[in-house]
Write a protein that holds these residues in place. Sequence first.
Motif, PDB file in Angstrom:
ATOM      1  N   TYR A  46       5.016 -35.812 -54.505  1.00  0.00           N
ATOM      2  CA  TYR A  46       6.349 -36.415 -54.433  1.00  0.00           C
ATOM      3  C   TYR A  46       6.983 -36.255 -53.044  1.00  0.00           C
ATOM      4  O   TYR A  46       7.490 -37.235 -52.473  1.00  0.00           O
ATOM      5  CB  TYR A  46       7.241 -35.812 -55.520  1.00  0.00           C
ATOM      6  N   PRO A  47       6.986 -35.057 -52.415  1.00  0.00           N
ATOM      7  CA  PRO A  47       7.606 -34.943 -51.087  1.00  0.00           C
ATOM      8  C   PRO A  47       6.901 -35.799 -50.041  1.00  0.00           C
ATOM      9  O   PRO A  47       7.542 -36.338 -49.138  1.00  0.00           O
ATOM     10  CB  PRO A  47       7.466 -33.451 -50.758  1.00  0.00           C
ATOM     11  N   GLN A  48       5.577 -35.909 -50.151  1.00  0.00           N
ATOM     12  CA  GLN A  48       4.835 -36.716 -49.184  1.00  0.00           C
ATOM     13  C   GLN A  48       5.198 -38.193 -49.314  1.00  0.00           C
ATOM     14  O   GLN A  48       5.422 -38.879 -48.308  1.00  0.00           O
ATOM     15  CB  GLN A  48       3.331 -36.502 -49.383  1.00  0.00           C
ATOM     16  N   ILE A  78       1.498 -34.515 -44.237  1.00  0.00           N
ATOM     17  CA  ILE A  78       2.614 -35.231 -43.623  1.00  0.00           C
ATOM     18  C   ILE A  78       2.449 -35.243 -42.105  1.00  0.00           C
ATOM     19  O   ILE A  78       2.645 -36.266 -41.449  1.00  0.00           O
ATOM     20  CB  ILE A  78       3.956 -34.572 -44.030  1.00  0.00           C
ATOM     21  N   ALA A  79       2.060 -34.087 -41.539  1.00  0.00           N
ATOM     22  CA  ALA A  79       1.843 -34.003 -40.093  1.00  0.00           C
ATOM     23  C   ALA A  79       0.723 -34.938 -39.654  1.00  0.00           C
ATOM     24  O   ALA A  79       0.815 -35.576 -38.593  1.00  0.00           O
ATOM     25  CB  ALA A  79       1.523 -32.561 -39.704  1.00  0.00           C
ATOM     26  N   GLU A  80      -0.330 -35.031 -40.452  1.00  0.00           N
ATOM     27  CA  GLU A  80      -1.458 -35.890 -40.078  1.00  0.00           C
ATOM     28  C   GLU A  80      -1.031 -37.355 -39.998  1.00  0.00           C
ATOM     29  O   GLU A  80      -1.442 -38.080 -39.077  1.00  0.00           O
ATOM     30  CB  GLU A  80      -2.603 -35.710 -41.068  1.00  0.00           C
ATOM     31  N   PHE A  81      -0.196 -37.802 -40.922  1.00  0.00           N
ATOM     32  CA  PHE A  81       0.298 -39.181 -40.858  1.00  0.00           C
ATOM     33  C   PHE A  81       1.129 -39.399 -39.590  1.00  0.00           C
ATOM     34  O   PHE A  81       1.002 -40.418 -38.908  1.00  0.00           O
ATOM     35  CB  PHE A  81       1.131 -39.517 -42.099  1.00  0.00           C
ATOM     36  N   ARG A  82       1.984 -38.435 -39.263  1.00  0.00           N
ATOM     37  CA  ARG A  82       2.823 -38.567 -38.057  1.00  0.00           C
ATOM     38  C   ARG A  82       1.965 -38.528 -36.795  1.00  0.00           C
ATOM     39  O   ARG A  82       2.240 -39.242 -35.821  1.00  0.00           O
ATOM     40  CB  ARG A  82       3.861 -37.442 -38.039  1.00  0.00           C
ATOM     41  N   ILE A  83       0.932 -37.694 -36.785  1.00  0.00           N
ATOM     42  CA  ILE A  83       0.013 -37.627 -35.638  1.00  0.00           C
ATOM     43  C   ILE A  83      -0.657 -38.982 -35.410  1.00  0.00           C
ATOM     44  O   ILE A  83      -0.728 -39.483 -34.281  1.00  0.00           O
ATOM     45  CB  ILE A  83      -1.046 -36.525 -35.877  1.00  0.00           C
ATOM     46  N   LEU A  84      -1.140 -39.582 -36.481  1.00  0.00           N
ATOM     47  CA  LEU A  84      -1.817 -40.881 -36.366  1.00  0.00           C
ATOM     48  C   LEU A  84      -0.844 -41.964 -35.893  1.00  0.00           C
ATOM     49  O   LEU A  84      -1.205 -42.832 -35.100  1.00  0.00           O
ATOM     50  CB  LEU A  84      -2.432 -41.267 -37.708  1.00  0.00           C
ATOM     51  N   GLN A  85       0.403 -41.891 -36.371  1.00  0.00           N
ATOM     52  CA  GLN A  85       1.404 -42.860 -35.916  1.00  0.00           C
ATOM     53  C   GLN A  85       1.640 -42.715 -34.416  1.00  0.00           C
ATOM     54  O   GLN A  85       1.717 -43.711 -33.677  1.00  0.00           O
ATOM     55  CB  GLN A  85       2.709 -42.640 -36.697  1.00  0.00           C
ATOM     56  N   LYS A 234      16.249 -37.073 -37.020  1.00  0.00           N
ATOM     57  CA  LYS A 234      15.914 -37.286 -38.420  1.00  0.00           C
ATOM     58  C   LYS A 234      15.495 -35.974 -39.070  1.00  0.00           C
ATOM     59  O   LYS A 234      14.591 -35.296 -38.588  1.00  0.00           O
ATOM     60  CB  LYS A 234      14.779 -38.309 -38.560  1.00  0.00           C
ATOM     61  N   ALA A 235      16.182 -35.615 -40.135  1.00  0.00           N
ATOM     62  CA  ALA A 235      15.782 -34.451 -40.919  1.00  0.00           C
ATOM     63  C   ALA A 235      15.305 -34.937 -42.281  1.00  0.00           C
ATOM     64  O   ALA A 235      16.027 -35.637 -42.989  1.00  0.00           O
ATOM     65  CB  ALA A 235      16.954 -33.484 -41.081  1.00  0.00           C
ATOM     66  N   ILE A 236      14.068 -34.615 -42.616  1.00  0.00           N
ATOM     67  CA  ILE A 236      13.509 -34.977 -43.924  1.00  0.00           C
ATOM     68  C   ILE A 236      13.520 -33.716 -44.769  1.00  0.00           C
ATOM     69  O   ILE A 236      12.819 -32.756 -44.477  1.00  0.00           O
ATOM     70  CB  ILE A 236      12.080 -35.535 -43.777  1.00  0.00           C
ATOM     71  N   SER A 237      14.351 -33.726 -45.784  1.00  0.00           N
ATOM     72  CA  SER A 237      14.560 -32.514 -46.563  1.00  0.00           C
ATOM     73  C   SER A 237      14.314 -32.785 -48.038  1.00  0.00           C
ATOM     74  O   SER A 237      14.823 -33.753 -48.595  1.00  0.00           O
ATOM     75  CB  SER A 237      15.996 -32.008 -46.355  1.00  0.00           C
ATOM     76  N   ILE A 238      13.502 -31.952 -48.641  1.00  0.00           N
ATOM     77  CA  ILE A 238      13.292 -31.986 -50.092  1.00  0.00           C
ATOM     78  C   ILE A 238      13.878 -30.690 -50.637  1.00  0.00           C
ATOM     79  O   ILE A 238      13.549 -29.609 -50.164  1.00  0.00           O
ATOM     80  CB  ILE A 238      11.794 -32.084 -50.448  1.00  0.00           C
ATOM     81  N   SER A 239      14.736 -30.778 -51.608  1.00  0.00           N
ATOM     82  CA  SER A 239      15.449 -29.618 -52.120  1.00  0.00           C
ATOM     83  C   SER A 239      14.504 -28.465 -52.447  1.00  0.00           C
ATOM     84  O   SER A 239      13.382 -28.669 -52.911  1.00  0.00           O
ATOM     85  CB  SER A 239      16.218 -30.005 -53.386  1.00  0.00           C
ATOM     86  N   LEU A 240      14.994 -27.275 -52.216  1.00  0.00           N
ATOM     87  CA  LEU A 240      14.210 -26.070 -52.530  1.00  0.00           C
ATOM     88  C   LEU A 240      13.875 -25.996 -54.013  1.00  0.00           C
ATOM     89  O   LEU A 240      12.954 -25.318 -54.423  1.00  0.00           O
ATOM     90  CB  LEU A 240      15.002 -24.828 -52.100  1.00  0.00           C
TER      91      LEU A 240
END
Length: 809
Positions: A46-48, A78-85, A234-240
């Motif tokens: 879900y967070p991804q 998530i980091a891998e997707f951003r790296i590829l972008q 941009k802050a991407i935050s998923i509740s604790l």
Amino acid sequence: MQLLEKTLLQMLSNSVWCVTERINSRVTKFVNSITRASKPLFELLYPQRTAVLEQGLLNPAHKAVVVDMPTSSGKTLIAEFRILQALNQFAEDGGWVAYVVPTRALVNQITARLRKDLCPIGIKVEKMSGAIELDSFEETIITDKTNKFDLLVTTPEKLNLLIRYGIEERIKRKLVLAVIDEAHNIADRTRGLALELLMANIKNDCEKANFLLLTPFVPNSDDIARWLDQDSPKAISISLNWKPNDRVIGVIYPEGSKRDWNTVFETLLTSNERIQLEKKISLSKQATLDITRSKLTKGLLSVAAAKALSNRKGILIICQTPNDCWKVADKLFNETQDSTTDEDIELIKKFVSSELGADFKLIHLLNRRIGVHHSGLPDEIRYLMEWLMEKGKLNILVATTTIAQGINFPVSAVLMTTYTQRNKGFTEKMSTSDFWNLVGRSGRTEQASLGVVGIVVGAEENKKNEEILALKQYVKQNAEALVSNLVKMIESVVQLGSELDLSNLAYLPEWSQFLQYITHMFNQCSEMGEFNTKAELFLRRTYGYSHCSREKQAVVLEAVKRYGQKLNRDKGLAKLSDSTGFSFETIKATIAKANALGIDHTVWTGSKLFSANSSLKDLMGIMLSIPEICSNLEEIVPSGYAVNGDTLANITVDWVSGNDIEAIALKYFGGNSEKSLTECCRAIFSKLLNTATWGLASLQKVSSLGAGFDKLPPEEQLRLKNLPAMIYYGVNTDEAILMRMNNVPRSIAPNLGYKLKSASKDIYKITPSQAQKWLNELPDKEWHSAVAAGKALNGGEYKRVWQILNGEG
């Protein structure tokens, strides 16, 4: 059928293909690869999905993205997707990405993960050691134009060195993304400032660099993002409160008297309101220890709780110190029985025997599926404990809080004897980020059962209620805002209405880091006027400066301008400070000491440095006067020995010469008991490796050798550049360094390195990746012939251990 249709449509929309469709060609290749892997991934968590589809993770307009999510939310993917972008966006510029992690162990772990995921689609991943120097093989990684890297994994200290080294200009390629893992460490007492100043240096020196910060949940992630990118943060935050699995947190204490007592679990918090548990649960009386209540300690209570939860495999027990770990593990050993033989356990036992001696306590503990993990063990053995835990081969792992930093293995229960930690002589509560990071080990993805977290409180009745009340308040905090250490530093020294002299603070390691940042900014300016004009801009690039009052900012700004005038009087010394990582004041004093001792080029030539009665004792003596490293060096010296250059040089020579840890412990630390071996390992792996390597590399630059270095033959220059790395890796040949860079165990690295040197034309032109390929292709008989006499492992077993350490296990 209608319900089935809805379910199938939802499955389709959640699939990795639908979530990532039409992003770019690299992502498409990546998705095709991970869905065809041996353990395929078809659906994002879900967070991804939320980060990619709804919160703009891959929007190129965002130069700074802060992803703050609970442990096990899948931040690496998530980091891998951003790296590829990023690589796709800056492909024409030859852009590259830095992935920054806090520890040496994580460098290896993340490199293995990224190579497994990204190498199949043509992404070149390299790594660098955490040493604050560049050896000749790391130079080759940077300068080899035929084998360009796309992604470099390293520590904050090493990347800071590379930025000051001018890596972009040297390789003619731009850093386009800096991934900062465990970014909550910006608030860490000892390492936080270095991380903050690294990001400030990147902002200043690397014009195309974007940021991706990965951190457990923090409430001020928007503020962090704005610091790094004023225009489109941009802050991407998923509740604790989001958890991949259910979890219950409670306290553990005894009830009863004398020998008639029982262990109680009292629930404090559950991750899901639907979880209905009794407030107090009595654990099995059969699990109670045969001991009177008055003699109970928190460690013994954790053993009793572990016995009661023994049907839950994969229990993590957290202790405050290495000595506490051994005590708890000892008691667990006495309360359990030997397990059935397992080939992986037997392999690791043999490796531990070859490294620390056949009688080392951990070997016997492994017979009962009990592991130990703390700073008093070699790096390789700690990694192997994690690997056994990940494979489900350990029933219990006893560890210190250091294991919280990003380790990723399944845990069914976490039992904490403390939620405080010792740091540079201080005992303090864990930050809430570290606490939740550790708690997040329980109830992780792909675990079917409820995760249990039990925090032990005192057995004394009069203290129990007080501790429980304090713990309830602590647990309910959830997370605290990240606060810059620079703010605290400024608050402690700035007196309004008085002048601040930064030179008087240079002897303090944290202020030395700040002054090095100012010195680097000074070196970026062409003349004093430009520095004065830009001084406030440089300060505002730090996170802490902008969070101070305007009055205190004014005091600091004027002090920085005065410090610039001092740097301007000796620009050569300022550049030397920048290249070493020591303050201007330290460099000046160190040069004077080197000249007084007559340190010249003869110190470095030949193979004399790591031999008995060499000049290393004089060099170590100088290092003991350097404020940035002296305290760590002093902690290396065993009790009963003089704190001087001779003692440090003798230990270093034995280490570099290849002596076993057991032999060094016997010689200097009073024996080969687990206590002596723990002290020896902590001295070497926590202090000597980084500190002495950094000191020696810096002394090479400040000694009189500098004038004639360029006139030496190229091969001699490369050999001299590798001298500090010999301390870092504990070997005395260049080819053995190359083996150690590829995680080859120290005891076999020299012999394997010799085989590689014999098979190559020029050892200095071999990259670490090429050496890894050679190792993979090396026949078993060659591994067998490289094993020294008397070792517990044969060549095939050494190769298997190497594959595990290299992330191929």
